[in-house]
Scaffold this motif. Structure first.
Motif, mmCIF file in Angstrom:
data_model
loop_
_atom_site.group_PDB
_atom_site.id
_atom_site.type_symbol
_atom_site.label_atom_id
_atom_site.label_comp_id
_atom_site.label_asym_id
_atom_site.label_seq_id
_atom_site.Cartn_x
_atom_site.Cartn_y
_atom_site.Cartn_z
ATOM 1 N N LEU A 232 0.795 -1.226 0.000
ATOM 2 C CA LEU A 232 0.000 0.000 0.000
ATOM 3 C C LEU A 232 0.833 1.286 0.000
ATOM 4 N N PRO A 233 1.827 1.457 0.887
ATOM 5 C CA PRO A 233 2.513 2.759 0.922
ATOM 6 C C PRO A 233 3.185 3.157 -0.389
ATOM 7 N N THR A 234 3.712 2.183 -1.127
ATOM 8 C CA THR A 234 4.392 2.535 -2.372
ATOM 9 C C THR A 234 3.435 2.672 -3.556
ATOM 10 N N HIS A 235 2.173 2.316 -3.367
ATOM 11 C CA HIS A 235 1.177 2.437 -4.436
ATOM 12 C C HIS A 235 -0.021 3.271 -3.992
ATOM 13 N N ILE A 236 0.197 4.113 -2.993
ATOM 14 C CA ILE A 236 -0.909 4.869 -2.415
ATOM 15 C C ILE A 236 -1.472 5.900 -3.385
ATOM 16 N N GLY A 237 -0.686 6.297 -4.385
ATOM 17 C CA GLY A 237 -1.195 7.242 -5.372
ATOM 18 C C GLY A 237 -2.402 6.706 -6.117
ATOM 19 N N ARG A 238 -2.433 5.413 -6.368
ATOM 20 C CA ARG A 238 -3.583 4.820 -7.056
ATOM 21 C C ARG A 238 -4.833 4.901 -6.173
ATOM 22 N N SER A 239 -4.638 4.712 -4.872
ATOM 23 C CA SER A 239 -5.770 4.843 -3.951
ATOM 24 C C SER A 239 -6.285 6.275 -3.922
ATOM 25 N N ASP A 240 -5.380 7.243 -3.897
ATOM 26 C CA ASP A 240 -5.796 8.645 -3.921
ATOM 27 C C ASP A 240 -6.561 8.974 -5.197
ATOM 28 N N HIS A 241 -6.074 8.449 -6.314
ATOM 29 C CA HIS A 241 -6.769 8.720 -7.574
ATOM 30 C C HIS A 241 -8.179 8.147 -7.555
ATOM 31 N N ALA A 242 -8.322 6.913 -7.094
ATOM 32 C CA ALA A 242 -9.660 6.308 -7.032
ATOM 33 C C ALA A 242 -10.565 7.108 -6.107
ATOM 34 N N TRP A 243 -10.028 7.541 -4.976
ATOM 35 C CA TRP A 243 -10.825 8.310 -4.008
ATOM 36 C C TRP A 243 -11.373 9.592 -4.627
ATOM 37 N N LEU A 279 8.862 4.618 2.250
ATOM 38 C CA LEU A 279 7.941 4.466 3.373
ATOM 39 C C LEU A 279 8.092 5.626 4.354
ATOM 40 N N VAL A 280 9.328 5.995 4.645
ATOM 41 C CA VAL A 280 9.567 7.129 5.537
ATOM 42 C C VAL A 280 9.025 8.411 4.917
ATOM 43 N N ARG A 281 9.149 8.553 3.623
ATOM 44 C CA ARG A 281 8.659 9.774 2.959
ATOM 45 C C ARG A 281 7.148 9.888 3.044
ATOM 46 N N VAL A 282 6.436 8.806 2.748
ATOM 47 C CA VAL A 282 4.974 8.914 2.661
ATOM 48 C C VAL A 282 4.296 8.824 4.020
ATOM 49 N N ALA A 283 4.903 8.104 4.974
ATOM 50 C CA ALA A 283 4.278 7.954 6.286
ATOM 51 C C ALA A 283 4.822 8.942 7.303
#
Length: 332
Positions: A232-243, A279-283
């Protein structure tokens, strides 16, 4: 003052739990499912691998010697996920969690300055969860370990709301550690059941917590995701786009999914310095904790060295090495 080095992903083996469930209705069937999901080649390796590591998961002196060799001051010890036994009926499940909580507490009590513990709760019986969590905390444990789902229930299930409320109220740590993957035989070769299955289960479980609004309703939850939160953390952009692009995806949570990563905690066990940096960058550097998966072969024998390979700034390195966990565990 330099914080202690704290490993939040370390396991204890509880033979009494396995003796308790041996031969009970449903146990053999659950083992058959596990065998089918892993495949024969993985099982042939797993048996000797686990047997070789039993002493370090049961003998506190050997555990402490291993910690000394790793430069680890404190371990947060959780039961092997093989002890979940989510197939068990209500009476058996209560016996399992009570025995697991008490045995883990007794193990940690042999070195209270160096070992902290987590217990178990029966996710398959939501009505028992609050009582099981309270029992774990009464033993002096810091929280409980849970899997990514229970049979027929995702972590977004409304039946879990009282459990989330109680965990938030009491400041309990919830260690999200999958056991098994529902992709079943598709992953029964090359140990894909673990290498692909575990990070997949992490990503699915965390997505249920985020998209369903659990983290909106319970912002004080202290959830630590094993294996760096999986994919999830490295592919969270796809979740944001869907949201943002789809009404069905954005209906359950108030904010973009990426924002919730900073409400969660993640261990550092990702086996890749570039992924760890991401992971450190996004979290956030304050949300990543040292983890080794002690003493299993899919972990790391030198978690501090693995952390160093990410070449984080000194402040971030020391935060992940132990500062964040010390604060989470309220240790000076």
């Amino acid at each position: 003052m330099t914080p202690p080095t704290v490993d939040v992903h370390a396991h204890v083996l509880l033979p009494d739990v396995e003796s308790l469930v041996a031969g009970l209705p449903g146990h053999a069937e659950a083992k058959e499912v596990d065998a089918r999901r892993n495949g024969p080649a993985a099982l042939a390796v797993n048996g000797p691998m686990v047997r070789a590591r039993v002493p370090r998961m049961t003998d506190v002196a050997l555990r402490l010697a291993s910690m000394d060799a790793q430069g680890v001051d404190v371990q947060l010890v959780s039961p092997s996920p093989s002890h979940y036994h989510y197939w068990a009926d209500e009476a058996t499940a209560e016996k399992v969690y009570r025995l697991a909580n008490e045995a883990t507490a007794a193990h940690c009590a042999q070195a209270p300055d160096r070992l902290r513990g987590l217990g178990l709760v029966p996710l398959q019986h939501p009505g028992h969860l609050v009582r099981a969590l309270d029992h774990a905390l009464e033993q002096g444990l810091d929280g409980v370990e849970i899997s990514s789902h229970a049979p027929g229930r995702e972590l977004s299930d409304p039946a879990y709301e009282p459990f989330w409320s109680r965990a938030a109220e009491r400041g309990a740590i919830l260690f999200l550690h999958p056991f098994g993957c529902t992709l079943d035989e598709r992953l029964d070769r090359w140990y894909l059941s673990n290498t692909v299955g575990q990070p997949t289960e992490n990503a699915v479980a965390l997505s249920h917590l985020i998209f369903s609004g659990v983290l909106d309703r319970h912002p004080e939850l202290k959830i630590v995701a094993a294996h760096g939160g999986g994919y999830l953390p490295t592919h969270i952009g796809r979740s944001d786009h869907a949201w943002s692009a789809r009404s069905d995806a954005g209906a359950g949570c108030a904010h973009p999914p990426s924002s919730y990563l900073r409400r969660l905690y993640f261990d550092s066990l990702v086996h890749d310095p570039h992924v760890l940096r991401e992971l450190v960058r996004v979290a956030g550097a304050d949300r990543v904790l040292l983890g080794s998966d002690f003493p299993f072969d899919m972990g790391t024998e030198d978690p501090v060295a693995a952390l160093r390979t990410a070449r984080l700034p000194d402040a971030d390195f020391h935060a992940v090495r132990g500062g964040n966990a010390a604060a989470l565990l309220r240790k000076d």
